[in-house]
Design a protein around this motif. Structure first.
Motif, PDB file in Angstrom:
ATOM      1  N   GLY A  28     -33.141  69.720 -64.540  1.00 23.67           N
ATOM      2  CA  GLY A  28     -31.803  69.133 -64.517  1.00 23.67           C
ATOM      3  C   GLY A  28     -31.582  68.236 -63.313  1.00 23.67           C
ATOM      4  O   GLY A  28     -30.632  67.453 -63.262  1.00 23.67           O
ATOM      5  N   ARG A  29     -32.443  68.399 -62.331  1.00 23.36           N
ATOM      6  CA  ARG A  29     -32.315  67.575 -61.117  1.00 23.36           C
ATOM      7  C   ARG A  29     -33.665  67.294 -60.475  1.00 23.36           C
ATOM      8  O   ARG A  29     -33.723  66.734 -59.392  1.00 23.36           O
ATOM      9  CB  ARG A  29     -31.412  68.259 -60.124  1.00 23.36           C
ATOM     10  N   ASP A  47     -24.781  67.847 -61.335  1.00 25.70           N
ATOM     11  CA  ASP A  47     -24.795  66.475 -60.814  1.00 25.70           C
ATOM     12  C   ASP A  47     -26.200  65.957 -60.533  1.00 25.70           C
ATOM     13  O   ASP A  47     -26.372  64.833 -60.067  1.00 25.70           O
ATOM     14  CB  ASP A  47     -23.934  66.392 -59.540  1.00 25.70           C
ATOM     15  N   GLY A  48     -27.193  66.797 -60.785  1.00 28.04           N
ATOM     16  CA  GLY A  48     -28.570  66.342 -60.583  1.00 28.04           C
ATOM     17  C   GLY A  48     -28.980  66.245 -59.125  1.00 28.04           C
ATOM     18  O   GLY A  48     -30.046  65.748 -58.804  1.00 28.04           O
ATOM     19  N   ARG A  49     -28.124  66.736 -58.239  1.00 32.53           N
ATOM     20  CA  ARG A  49     -28.401  66.594 -56.811  1.00 32.53           C
ATOM     21  C   ARG A  49     -28.729  67.923 -56.150  1.00 32.53           C
ATOM     22  O   ARG A  49     -28.432  68.987 -56.693  1.00 32.53           O
ATOM     23  CB  ARG A  49     -27.181  65.977 -56.104  1.00 32.53           C
ATOM     24  N   ARG A  76     -27.060  69.245 -68.036  1.00 32.07           N
ATOM     25  CA  ARG A  76     -25.865  69.957 -68.513  1.00 32.07           C
ATOM     26  C   ARG A  76     -24.671  69.522 -67.650  1.00 32.07           C
ATOM     27  O   ARG A  76     -24.458  68.344 -67.457  1.00 32.07           O
ATOM     28  CB  ARG A  76     -26.106  71.463 -68.492  1.00 32.07           C
ATOM     29  N   GLY A 100     -34.502  72.965 -68.622  1.00 32.13           N
ATOM     30  CA  GLY A 100     -35.245  71.736 -68.316  1.00 32.13           C
ATOM     31  C   GLY A 100     -34.929  71.288 -66.901  1.00 32.13           C
ATOM     32  O   GLY A 100     -34.037  71.822 -66.250  1.00 32.13           O
ATOM     33  N   ASN A 150     -38.280  80.237 -63.829  1.00 32.84           N
ATOM     34  CA  ASN A 150     -38.743  80.085 -62.447  1.00 32.84           C
ATOM     35  C   ASN A 150     -40.087  80.771 -62.224  1.00 32.84           C
ATOM     36  O   ASN A 150     -40.495  80.992 -61.089  1.00 32.84           O
ATOM     37  CB  ASN A 150     -37.697  80.638 -61.476  1.00 32.84           C
TER      38      ASN A 150
HETATM   39  P1  AMP Z   1     -32.360  77.240 -60.838  1.00 29.90           P
HETATM   40  O1  AMP Z   1     -31.636  78.532 -60.951  1.00 29.90           O
HETATM   41  O2  AMP Z   1     -32.104  76.503 -59.541  1.00 29.90           O
HETATM   42  O3  AMP Z   1     -33.821  77.399 -61.108  1.00 29.90           O
HETATM   43  O4  AMP Z   1     -31.755  76.252 -61.934  1.00 29.90           O
HETATM   44  C1  AMP Z   1     -31.528  76.609 -63.257  1.00 29.90           C
HETATM   45  C2  AMP Z   1     -31.344  75.393 -64.102  1.00 29.90           C
HETATM   46  O5  AMP Z   1     -30.192  74.654 -63.682  1.00 29.90           O
HETATM   47  C3  AMP Z   1     -32.510  74.415 -64.061  1.00 29.90           C
HETATM   48  O6  AMP Z   1     -32.705  73.903 -65.336  1.00 29.90           O
HETATM   49  C4  AMP Z   1     -32.033  73.362 -63.086  1.00 29.90           C
HETATM   50  O7  AMP Z   1     -32.648  72.108 -63.316  1.00 29.90           O
HETATM   51  C5  AMP Z   1     -30.540  73.304 -63.369  1.00 29.90           C
HETATM   52  N1  AMP Z   1     -29.753  72.860 -62.223  1.00 29.90           N
HETATM   53  C6  AMP Z   1     -29.534  73.529 -61.063  1.00 29.90           C
HETATM   54  N2  AMP Z   1     -28.764  72.798 -60.233  1.00 29.90           N
HETATM   55  C7  AMP Z   1     -28.490  71.641 -60.862  1.00 29.90           C
HETATM   56  C8  AMP Z   1     -27.734  70.468 -60.536  1.00 29.90           C
HETATM   57  N3  AMP Z   1     -27.115  70.340 -59.365  1.00 29.90           N
HETATM   58  N4  AMP Z   1     -27.679  69.486 -61.443  1.00 29.90           N
HETATM   59  C9  AMP Z   1     -28.298  69.579 -62.620  1.00 29.90           C
HETATM   60  N5  AMP Z   1     -29.015  70.655 -62.995  1.00 29.90           N
HETATM   61  C10 AMP Z   1     -29.112  71.670 -62.136  1.00 29.90           C
END
Ligand code: AMP
Ligand code: MG
Length: 488
Positions: A92-93, A125-127, A122, A90, A253
Motif C-alpha cells: 500500500g506504500r 496515504d501511501g506514506r 485502501r 498488497g 508480514n
Molecule cells: P503493516 O501492518 O504495516 O504490515 O501494513 C498492513 C497493510 O497496510 C499493508 O498492506 C500496507 O501496505 C498497508 N499500509 C500501512 N500503512 C499504509 C499507508 N500509510 N498507506 C497505505 N497503505 C498502508
C-alpha cells in the motif's frame, strides 16, 4: 565500486504475469534530503558512500525519478491480520523499483517504503513518517549484525512534506533490500480466490529463484513448505533467544525466505517478561513475546493450506509437522549456547528456571545474559554483579549453585566459556528508549548524528565498546511512557 546510475537491473519478479502486482510509479516528494545510510548495505550493491550522498541518487531514492532498467511495481498479497482473513492487501506504500545484480551475482530487490499511493493503499496515504522509518532502518541493520535473517535497509530519505498521523509529522522513505519480499500472503491471495495456477506459478518462481536445490526433488512444493517451516522455526528461535518481539505477526508480514520482515511496533525485552506486548494496539496479546513461536506455527498452517491444491492435505501437513520439534531444538541450542552449556535435554530445567527467576525479579534480560559471561564457577564464588540484579538473592544463590555445578561437571573453563558466550550474548540491542532519543533529535532538531551513532554501535553488538557503556544500561524511567502502535 559501481556508479548508482549504472547498476545492473534484472527484475525477476516484474517478469511474472501481471496477476501478482500493479505497475505503479512512486509519487514525488519535495526537496528530499538524505537522513542516514548503512555502509554495510551499500556494499551489497557494490556502492560506496560517495554514491549515496549525490543529489541524483537521493532524487531516485525519494521516488522522484526512475533509473533505466527499473520496473516499478506494487505487489499484491492478502493476509490473516490478527487471525482474520483480509482478502486483499498488497504493497500500500511500498514500491519495488527493481532487482540489482551485484558483482558477486547476488540479486537484491530495491524497495521504497513510503513512496506514495498504490492500487493497494485502501484508505492510506501511501506514506511513512520519519519516526517509524528510523526504527525500521536501525532495527533491520541491528538484526543483521546480530546474525538474524532480515530484510536490510540501505538509507532513509526525508522530505518536509507533511504526513498526518495523530499529529502532523514529516515524510520519509526507507530503501529496503531483500532477495525477495514474497510473503505467505502472496500465496493466500490466490488460494481464497480459488486460483490454483497462480499459486503453482508463484511456488515455481520461488523454488527456481530461491530454493533451486528443491526443484529436482520428488515433491518440490512439499519440500518448499518443509524448508520455509524450518527457516521460520530457526528465525523464531533467534527472536526468542535475543528477546525480540515483532508485534504484528500477520501472515502478510511473514517472509517466504524466513526473514524478519516489516518492522512496525517491534520491541526488544528490557526486563524479562514472557507476556511482553510491544504493540500498543494488540490489546488481546495475540502477538505477545511468548506467543511468537506458536503464532508462526499457525501462520505456517495458513501457508500450507494454500499449497494443498498442489499436494494433498496429508502431504502438506506432513511437510510442516516437524515445526514444533525444529523450533524446540533450535531454541534449546541457542539458549544453551547463551548459558555456555551443552544443548542437551538435561540442561533444560536449569535454563527455564533461570528465565522464570528473571521474570519474577524483573531482571533486565540482556544485562543478565551479558554479566553471565563473567560467571565464576568456583564453589565459594558470590558473583555479585549478577546477584545484585535480583531482589530475591536467596533464589539466585540457589540457582547459581546449580549452574556452577553444571559448569564444573562439564569441565568448563571460565575464561574460554566467557569468550564464547560473549559472541552470542549481545551487549547492545536497539532498546526502545535508544531509538526514541534518536527519533526526537531527528524530528525536533534535524540532528541525525544519534541515528548514525546508534547504527555504528549496533553494527558491533557483541563488542565491549567501553566508551559506549551507557547504551547498554537499563532504560530510564521516562521510557515506560513510550507507546508504539501500528500507526506509522
Ligand atoms: P503493516 O501492518 O504495516 O504490515 O501494513 C498492513 C497493510 O497496510 C499493508 O498492506 C500496507 O501496505 C498497508 N499500509 C500501512 N500503512 C499504509 C499507508 N500509510 N498507506 C497505505 N497503505 C498502508
Ligand atoms: Mg506489512
Amino acid at each position: 565500486m559501481a556508479k548508482f546510475e549504472s547498476l545492473t537491473f534484472d527484475n525477476g519478479f516484474a517478469r511474472l504475469p501481471e496477476a501478482y502486482f500493479s505497475r505503479v510509479c512512486p509519487t514525488p516528494v519535495p526537496d528530499p534530503y538524505l537522513v542516514c545510510y548503512s555502509p554495510e548495505a551499500l556494499a551489497l550493491l557494490d556502492l560506496d558512500a560517495s554514491e549515496i550522498t549525490r543529489p541524483e541518487t537521493i532524487q531516485t531514492l525519494a521516488g522522484n525519478q526512475l533509473l533505466p532498467g527499473m520496473d516499478a511495481l506494487a505487489a499484491l498479497y492478502a493476509g490473516h491480520q490478527f487471525g482474520h482473513f483480509v482478502p486483499q492487501l498488497g504493497d500500500g506504500r511500498a514500491i519495488l523499483l527493481g532487482e540489482v545484480k551485484n558483482a558477486a551475482g547476488e540479486g537484491w530487490e530495491l524497495q521504497l517504503k513510503g513512496a506514495g499511493r498504490t492500487p493497494y493503499s485502501r484508505g492510506g496515504d501511501g506514506r511513512a513518517v520519519l519516526r517509524s522509518s528510523i526504527r525500521e532502518f536501525l532495527c533491520s541493520e541491528a538484526m543483521h549484525a546480530l546474525g538474524i535473517p532480515t530484510t536490510r535497509a540501505l538509507c532513509i530519505v526525508g522530505s518536509d512534506r507533511p504526513v498526518y498521523r495523530e499529529d502532523e509529522e514529516t515524510a520519509a522513505l526507507v530503501t529496503r533490500l531483500a532477495p525477495s519480499f514474497v510473503r505467505f500472503g502472496s500465496f493466500e491471495v490466490f488460494y481464497y480466490r480459488n486460483q490454483i495456477e497462480p499459486i503453482r506459478h508463484l511456488a515455481d518462481y520461488v523454488i527456481a529463484r530461491y530454493y533451486p536445490e528443491l526443484a529436482t526433488r520428488a515433491e518440490p512444493y512439499a519440500e518448499l513448505l518443509r524448508e520455509v517451516a524450518r527457516r521460520t522455526a530457526e528465525l523464531m528461535a533467534q527472536w526468542q533467544a535475543v528477546g525480540f518481539s515483532h508485534g504484528v505477526m500477520n501472515t502478510d508480514n511473514m517472509s517466504i525466505l524466513g526473514l524478519t520482515l516489516d518492522y512496525g511496533p517491534f520491541g526488544f525485552l528490557d526486563a524479562f517478561d514472557p507476556g511482553y506486548i510491544c504493540n500498543h494496539s494488540d490489546t488481546g496479546g495475540r502477538y505477545a513475546f511468548d506467543q511468537q513461536p506458536d503464532v508462526a506455527a499457525w501462520n505456517i498452517t495458513k501457508l500450507a493450506q494454500t499449497l494443498v491444491p498442489l499436494l494433498s492435505v496429508e502431504t502438506a501437513s506432513a511437510a510442516i509437522a516437524d515445526y514444533p520439534q525444529q523450533f524446540g531444538q533450535a531454541y534449546i541450542a541457542r539458549m544453551a549456547a547463551k548459558f555456555g552449556l551443552p544443548a542437551s535435554g538435561e540442561m533444560v530445567p536449569l535454563l527455564m528456571d533461570a528465565l522464570q527467576l528473571l521474570a519474577q525479579n524483573h531482571v533486565d534480560y540482556t544485562i543478565f545474559m551479558r554479566r553471565l559471561c563473567d560467571f565464576d564457577s568456583a564453589t565459594e564464588a558470590v558473583n555479585a554483579p549478577l546477584r545484585d540484579l535480583f531482589l530475591d538473592r536467596a533464589a539466585f544463590d540457589a540457582w547459581a549453585l546449580r549452574y556452577a555445578a553444571a559448569l564444573r561437571q562439564q569441565g568448563s573453563d571460565d575464561t574460554t566459556r566467557g569468550q564464547t558466550m560473549r559472541a552470542v550474548n549481545p551487549k547492545y540491542i536497539l532498546r526502545n528508549h535508544l531509538a526514541e532519543v534518536a527519533i526526537r533529535r531527528a524530528a525536533d532538531e534535524r540532528d541525525y548524528s544519534e541515528i548514525n551513532r546508534l547504527h555504528r554501535l549496533l553494527a558491533r553488538p557483541f563488542d565491549e565498546q567501553p566508551e559506549n557503556a551507557a547504551y547498554a544500561a537499563e532504560p530510564p524511567d521516562w521510557a515506560r511512557k513510550i507507546e508504539v502502535s501500528c500507526s506509522s
